[in-house]
Every structure is written in C-alpha cells, then in structure tokens.
Scaffold this active site. Structure first.
Site, PDB file in Angstrom:
ATOM      1  N   SER A 101       0.813  -1.212   0.000  1.00  0.00           N
ATOM      2  CA  SER A 101       0.000   0.000   0.000  1.00  0.00           C
ATOM      3  C   SER A 101       0.849   1.265   0.000  1.00  0.00           C
ATOM      4  CB  SER A 101      -0.957  -0.047   1.203  1.00  0.00           C
ATOM      5  OG  SER A 101      -1.898   0.981   1.167  1.00  0.00           O
ATOM      6  N   ASP A 239      -2.515   6.096  -3.687  1.00  0.00           N
ATOM      7  CA  ASP A 239      -1.385   5.484  -2.991  1.00  0.00           C
ATOM      8  C   ASP A 239      -0.810   4.374  -3.859  1.00  0.00           C
ATOM      9  OD1 ASP A 239      -3.549   3.784  -2.678  1.00  0.00           O
ATOM     10  OD2 ASP A 239      -2.887   3.049  -0.725  1.00  0.00           O
ATOM     11  N   ASP A 241      -1.060   1.180  -4.142  1.00  0.00           N
ATOM     12  CA  ASP A 241      -1.898   0.156  -4.779  1.00  0.00           C
ATOM     13  C   ASP A 241      -3.245   0.716  -5.222  1.00  0.00           C
ATOM     14  OD1 ASP A 241      -2.880   0.423  -2.174  1.00  0.00           O
ATOM     15  OD2 ASP A 241      -3.487  -1.667  -2.041  1.00  0.00           O
ATOM     16  N   ASP A 243      -5.880   2.027  -3.826  1.00  0.00           N
ATOM     17  CA  ASP A 243      -7.176   1.847  -3.171  1.00  0.00           C
ATOM     18  C   ASP A 243      -7.541   3.060  -2.322  1.00  0.00           C
ATOM     19  OD1 ASP A 243      -5.391   1.434  -1.082  1.00  0.00           O
ATOM     20  OD2 ASP A 243      -6.261  -0.473  -0.427  1.00  0.00           O
TER      21      ASP A 243
END
Length: 445
Positions: A101, A239, A241, A243
C-alpha cells in the site's frame, strides 16, 4: 490480529520474515486449498510496482499451482482491480494482491480476496494461518497451470469508465493525477483519458524503488504545486496500490478522506442514492466529520480501523457508502473494497453535476485540528495502558481537552508503530498534547 495477518493482510520487509519466498509459497498453497473448497479452479494475482513484487508473485503462483489450482497473472494492477476481477471471472475462487500500500518500496504485503472480491474474515485468516504455519502438505499429482491475464487492466478500466457519462461536457475538466509511481501508473490513463479530460500525469514512471517516494496520497505537496502552476481544476493522488484517494482543490489545498466522504455523502443523499441514510467511518475520523453528517441529517456508524472493518459494518447496517480519513472509500453497490480511481470519478461527477469547485464543496465540513504521530516500538506490543505513567498522561490530556477534543492511541496493524492521534480546538494545543503522550510512551514503554 494473528501471527501473520494485520489489519490488511500480511505485511513486512521484503525478503525478511514474514515476507519471504518460502512463506509466500505456503500462503499460495493455503489460498489454493481455500479455492478448491469452494469448487473453483483459479486464483488471480496482481501486484504493484515494488522491486520485490515479481519475486513474491512467482512464489505465490508456484504454491497455488503445486496444489493443483490454476493461476492467472494480472501483472501491475490496482488492488480494487483484483477485487473486481476475482468477483467477475467465473472460474476465480480467490484473488491475491502483492502490495504494501502506502509503505516504502522495501516493504511488501499479501492481500487476499475470497470469491466475490471480499477480503477474508477473521476466522478465515485464522484458518489460513494454521495451514501456512503448519507442517508441509501432501501435494496432489495434479499441477495447476500459470498463464497471463493480458486484458486485466483493460477490463478494470472499462468497468470504471462505463459507469460515467462525461462525454458531453461543455469544457474539459483540467486534472493533475499523481499515481505514486505505483499500481495505477499504467491503467489510470485508460480511465482518465485525454478525450474526456485535459489531464496531466505525474509520478507515473515506476522503477521498482520510487513507489510512494515523496509522492502519492501520503505526500501531496508536489501535486499541490502542479495544480497551482497550471491552474488545474482538481488534483488527484492515489497510494501505491490505488485503493486510496486524496484530493487537492483548485487552490492547491489538500482535501483528505473525511471531507471527501462528507462531500460524496451529501451528494448521494441529495440524489437519493444513500443506502439507509447511513455512512460508516472509523474511530480515526475527524470530530468534524460526525458533525457534518449530523447537519446533513445522515446517520453515522463508527467502526474499527481498516476498510475491511468498514465493509463489515456497511453490510450489517445496509449502508452503501463508507470510508476512512486515509482515503479508502467504499461504494458497496459498485465495489467490494476501497477504490481510489472509482472515488476520483465519483468526486468528478459531483463537481460536474453541481458545477461547484472542490474548494466550495469542501466547506460542508469543518476540520478540527488533528495531530497524528507514529512512535516506533518493538514487535512485542505490550499493553501500554497498564504502564501507569502512560495511562495517567493520556487521562490527563483527555481531561484537559474535555468535550473539545479526543485522544486515540493504538498499535498499527501493518507496521511496528504506536499511533498517537489527538484532536483539539486549536493547532498548538493539539500538538502539545500529542507530543506529551508520545514523550511518555518513548520514556516508559
């Protein structure tokens, strides 16, 4: 949390326990067995742009194939794309995202989705841990196939784009999009394309080590400078990833997840699309968020940290909208997890439909000064409230702030940190109170 799973999967420094190839392979075997129990034949794997991603991808794929389950390799793709694909590809019994993340490049993680694109329950995580940490498995004679999912990015992009009609806009919205040198770097241009938007992309040249490096949702100063430099209407930051979404308004001011969620909630209520008139957020949400919902006449449900906890409470209450101040926002009638790109499109829809700039929309919420400081700790995680000097300091600060603020101290679910968050009536007092608690933790813990 168990030995391996934190608030969002397994996470740690790449090539060190628990993020080793050996453990990744055993995790793949466990997920493969979970998939077989649901009578499905395939697991899809995605990853972000970290240099360790391919190494862990190979280990996971080998583990899955070794228990007789096929693997589809999606390559670099956002976490919500893995959730979407694992719910729409009929043969898929699970999805795995390799990402840490917003963490630095040297960390990595494994996020697991069950059939339907839902993150694992606590009980399922306990069951997987037993298999992962248990003895070696008796492997079947059948071996699974490993093949590429070449159109995964396009499928996800089309899923998003077809939900919105931005074709007949009199004037193209001018956007600056920061993809954090991460998972959205390659698919974001398919979603926010130049036929619809006047768009500029930044931090979209990943090299394996620059993910989240002074960019993305955690570091928006560069995005703010770019928005002001070219007089853009909106800045969007994801960010690593993708999400999460954090926005920058046309003046260059950062707008965090709580305010975005309030804006989206107000519009959803206005258009009759707010399920059960409820919005779910976490204990980390700003005091001003609850006040904003109360003024809008919207019920507010509060749950633990992590979009998995948000989703669980949304399902229980029938809410269709929920999220976190960090930028995870869930639209349960359209996605099963936080989706930064979907959130960005929803925000654009509000701006266009209301013909109102984000700076004015953001006035829906008054943000109380909030200070969050991370204190490094060892992995033993002692009960800090049993340390008299720490608990007394926390109570002293709470008494000082009274009804004008609050204190929240908790261990991070993804890093060896104790997070100290204080909200108060003004910035200096709030910071002093937060530092006071952190000093006691450093001294006595």
């Amino acid at each position: 949390m168990g030995q391996l799973f934190g608030t969002d999967g397994i996470r740690g420094r790449a090539n060190a326990y628990p993020m080793t190839c050996e453990l990744a392979m055993k995790t793949g075997q466990a997920v493969g067995i979970l998939t077989q129990k649901s009578s499905n034949r395939c697991v899809i794997i995605g990853r972000d742009t970290r240099i360790s991603g391919q190494m862990l991808e190979s280990a996971l794929a080998a583990g899955i194939a070794s228990v007789g389950v096929d693997v589809m390799i999606a390559g670099v793709i956002p976490t919500p794309a893995v959730a979407y694909l694992s719910s729409t590809i009929e043969s898929c019994g699970a999805g795995i995202m390799i990402s840490a993340s917003h963490n630095p490049y040297y960390d990595n993680g494994i996020k697991i989705f069950q059939k339907g694109g839902i993150k694992l329950s606590d009980d399922q995580e306990v069951g997987l841990e037993k298999m992962i940490l248990g003895p070696s498995l008796d492997l079947p004679s059948k071996i699974g196939l490993i093949s590429p999912a070449n159109d995964a990015q396009t499928q996800y992009a089309q899923f998003l784009v077809k939900k919105f009609n931005f074709q007949n806009i009199p004037k193209k919205l001018k956007l600056v999009i920061d993809t954090a040198n991460g998972a959205a770097s390659f698919c974001a241009p398919q979603v926010f394309n130049s036929e619809i938007f006047d768009v500029s992309f930044s931090h979209n040249q990943p090299n394996g080590t620059n993910i989240n490096d002074e960019c993305g949702s955690q570091h928006t100063q560069d995005l703010s400078d770019q928005v002001k430099k070219i007089n853009a209407d909106l800045g969007l930051a994801f960010d690593g990833d993708a999400d999460r979404l954090i926005a920058v308004d046309e003046t260059g001011r950062q707008i965090t997840g709580d305010t975005l969620l309030a804006v989206l909630a107000g519009f959803a209520k206005q258009t009759g699309k707010l399920g059960n008139n409820i919005v779910v957020s976490t204990v980390m949400s700003n005091v001003g968020f609850g006040n904003a919902l109360a003024q809008l006449g919207i019920a507010h449900e509060i749950t633990g940290v992590g979009d998995r906890k948000v989703l669980e409470r949304m399902k229980k209450t029938g809410a269709l909208l929920g999220g976190e101040d960090s930028g995870h926002i869930i639209f349960l009638d359209e996605q099963t997890t936080g989706d930064g790109l979907l959130s960005a499109l929803k925000l654009i829809e509000v701006i266009l439909e209301t013909q109102t700039p984000l700076s004015e929309l953001a006035e829906i919420m008054t943000v109380y000064p909030q200070v969050l400081i991370n204190v490094e700790v060892d992995a033993s995680r002692p009960d800090f409230m049993k340390v008299p000097m720490i608990s007394e300091t926390i109570k002293e600060v709470e008494s000082q702030l009274g009804s004008q603020g609050r204190v929240l101290v908790r261990y991070s679910g993804t890093q060896p940190l104790l997070r100290v968050m204080v909200e108060g009536p003004e910035e200096n007092l709030t910071r002093q109170c937060c530092e006071k608690i952190c000093e006691a933790i450093r001294k006595y813990l």
